[in-house]
Design an enzyme around this catalytic site. Structure first.
Site, PDB file in Angstrom:
ATOM      1  N   GLU A 174      -4.136   5.875  -1.478  1.00 28.02           N
ATOM      2  CA  GLU A 174      -3.253   4.697  -1.429  1.00 28.02           C
ATOM      3  C   GLU A 174      -3.513   4.227  -0.033  1.00 28.02           C
ATOM      4  O   GLU A 174      -2.566   3.251   0.237  1.00 28.02           O
ATOM      5  CB  GLU A 174      -1.700   4.765  -1.887  1.00 28.02           C
ATOM      6  CG  GLU A 174      -1.472   5.217  -3.220  1.00 28.02           C
ATOM      7  CD  GLU A 174      -1.828   4.099  -4.364  1.00 28.02           C
ATOM      8  OE1 GLU A 174      -1.251   3.221  -4.128  1.00 28.02           O
ATOM      9  OE2 GLU A 174      -2.588   4.354  -5.381  1.00 28.02           O
ATOM     10  N   HIS A 249       5.492   4.588  -1.717  1.00 22.63           N
ATOM     11  CA  HIS A 249       4.598   5.076  -0.832  1.00 22.63           C
ATOM     12  C   HIS A 249       5.436   5.482   0.573  1.00 22.63           C
ATOM     13  O   HIS A 249       6.541   5.234   0.600  1.00 22.63           O
ATOM     14  CB  HIS A 249       3.752   3.777  -0.047  1.00 22.63           C
ATOM     15  CG  HIS A 249       2.826   3.246  -1.253  1.00 22.63           C
ATOM     16  ND1 HIS A 249       2.632   1.850  -1.474  1.00 22.63           N
ATOM     17  CD2 HIS A 249       1.901   3.938  -1.882  1.00 22.63           C
ATOM     18  CE1 HIS A 249       1.614   1.719  -2.449  1.00 22.63           C
ATOM     19  NE2 HIS A 249       1.253   2.879  -2.632  1.00 22.63           N
ATOM     20  N   CYS A 371       3.782  -3.377   4.392  1.00 18.55           N
ATOM     21  CA  CYS A 371       2.851  -3.481   3.165  1.00 18.55           C
ATOM     22  C   CYS A 371       1.837  -4.600   3.654  1.00 18.55           C
ATOM     23  O   CYS A 371       0.565  -4.439   3.342  1.00 18.55           O
ATOM     24  CB  CYS A 371       3.568  -3.771   1.950  1.00 18.55           C
ATOM     25  SG  CYS A 371       4.649  -2.599   1.292  1.00 18.55           S
TER      26      CYS A 371
END
EC number: 3.5.3.23
Length: 447
Positions: A174, A249, A371
């Site tokens: 990721e 995450h 993000c």
């Protein structure tokens, strides 16, 4: 301060919509089927970039993907003209059309993992594009992300670009959202912290409710590709309880900058051991590790997820102190805001300022300040080799503002994705954007 950290934010794409595509991301699921405002979303992100650039932080821009993704629809059996394909997809598989129209590439923390030259054996900056294979809509970003990064960091004397890891769940990756770097000066060796959710080969605890998207095996492979020193590398498991609470995450539960790790009490499995290992490895480099641990009795994991307290940017100011960049949702959450006011008031603490930005359009899909940006640590020579057209300044801000206001819609719902006119608008806008950012023909429709 030697060297510096550049932040490359993703421009929000023209098909930004709320489809609830990300299981484990509570904001994404909770706002499914809401009407979005792509223009507002893009301008909110751009404003953050400009504000930070005005304060002296190095700020870059990465482009959105071409969406709806017609090539993928063709590969999945839809035939005819672009207009016919959109019509058929909307009629027979609207969920698929939504997935292949996602603007999720805005969250460039998932674009790649980046290691600075100070940590790599060949003294070059290494990029490994994330395969993002846990989610179909994100797994389709690889080719364009690779092209965009190569166009931005093109000089092979300074930059190395690795292809994504194999598209298999054993190597689920990721990107930088599960990666932190701790150290002193940016151009000095540091300790890289890779965070995983599960180990395929070694087993161990795993979350029960939501998927663990990052594997230990993927993180280890990236460390090898980037030619990192094992003595300066740490692999830690994210707390499965946190993942099951919506921390999909690691950047939803922790953020680092230089020698500081700002994190929740329940961020990691066996957290005391994790912090000890980081502290010991930093000590070998002559660096003092500072852990700012937020107790659960003050801020619960739920509070952290609801406010995105840790999905923030921690940036070094000229005076040596740090500013924490948080979303407006932190100010709206009384317990979180009280904590932040107390934290920034501590004269001995490294964080002495909190900056708030309205990023509501992105936040409603589960993406805060952290993000939206990819951190790239550079020295002076490497910075001079970066594509200058991608670096934020007043001129670029004004050009992109006009570009957004001209091309973006101010309202979008799922049914609009089948509109062939939207596809034409996207192609026209992106073709212009590649000229503004001097990226070349990075999109499939341009070739």
């Amino acid at each position: 301060m030697a060297g510096f950290e550049a932040n490359f934010d993703g421009l929000v794409g023209m098909t930004h919509h709320y489809a609830g595509l990300s299981v484990g991301n509570k904001a994404s699921i909770n706002n499914k089927d809401s009407v979005s405002n792509p223009r507002k979303a893009a301008l909110q992100g751009l404003m953050k970039m400009k504000a930070l650039a005005d304060e002296g932080f190095i700020q870059g821009v990465l482009p959105p993907q071409q969406r709806p993704h017609i090539p993928a629809l063709r590969n999945l059996g839809f035939v005819g003209s672009d207009e016919q394909i959109l019509h058929k997809a909307a009629k027979y598989s609207p969920v698929l059309l939504s997935k292949l129209s996602s603007a999720s590439s805005m969250w460039t923390a998932n674009a790649a993992t980046v290691s600075p030259s100070a940590d790599s054996a060949d003294q070059r900056v290494h990029f490994t594009v994330a395969n993002l294979n846990n989610k179909l809509h994100r797994s389709l970003e690889i080719a364009t992300t690779t092209a965009a990064l190569k166009a931005t960091f093109a000089d092979q004397n300074y930059f190395v670009h690795h292809q994504a890891l194999p598209q298999h769940e054993d190597f689920g990756d990721e990107g930088a959202a599960n990666h932190n770097r701790l150290g002193g000066d940016y151009d000095s060796p540091g300790v890289q912290v890779f965070v995983y959710g599960r180990s395929v080969f070694r087993g161990g605890p795993v979350p029960k409710r939501y998927p663990a998207r990052q594997t230990l095996e993927a993180s280890e492979a990236i460390a090898r590709l980037h030619r990192l020193n094992p003595a300066q590398t740490v692999f830690v498991q994210q707390n499965p309880v946190a993942i099951d609470s919506g921390v999909f995450h690691n950047d939803v539960i922790a953020v680092s900058n230089r020698n500081v790790l700002f994190h929740h009490q329940y961020a990691y499995l066996n957290q005391s051991q994790v912090l000890t290992e980081i502290r010991q490895k930093m000590a070998v480099l002559g660096q003092n590790f500072v852990s700012i641990e937020v107790p659960a009795e003050q801020i619960s994991i739920k509070d952290a997820v609801d406010s995105y307290l840790f999905n923030s940017q921690l940036l070094s100011k000229i005076d040596g102190k740090m500013v924490l960049v948080v979303p407006e949702e932190c100010r709206q959450h009384s317990a979180v805001w009280d904590y932040l006011q107390s934290l920034s008031a501590q004269t001995s603490a490294p964080i002495n300022e909190v900056r708030v930005f309205d990023l509501r359009e992105s936040m409603r899909n589960g993406g805060g300040p952290a993000c939206l940006r990819l951190r790239v640590v550079l020295n002076d020579a490497e910075f001079r080799a970066v594509n200058p057209a991608t670096l934020m300044n007043t001129q670029l801000y004004q050009r992109l503002t006009k570009w957004i206001e001209h091309h973006y819609r101010d309202e979008l719902c799922a049914s609009d994705l089948a509109d062939p006119q939207l596809l034409c608008e996207v192609y026209t806008a992106l073709d212009e954007l590649t000229q503004i950012l001097n990226l070349g023909s990075i999109y499939e429709f341009q070739r």
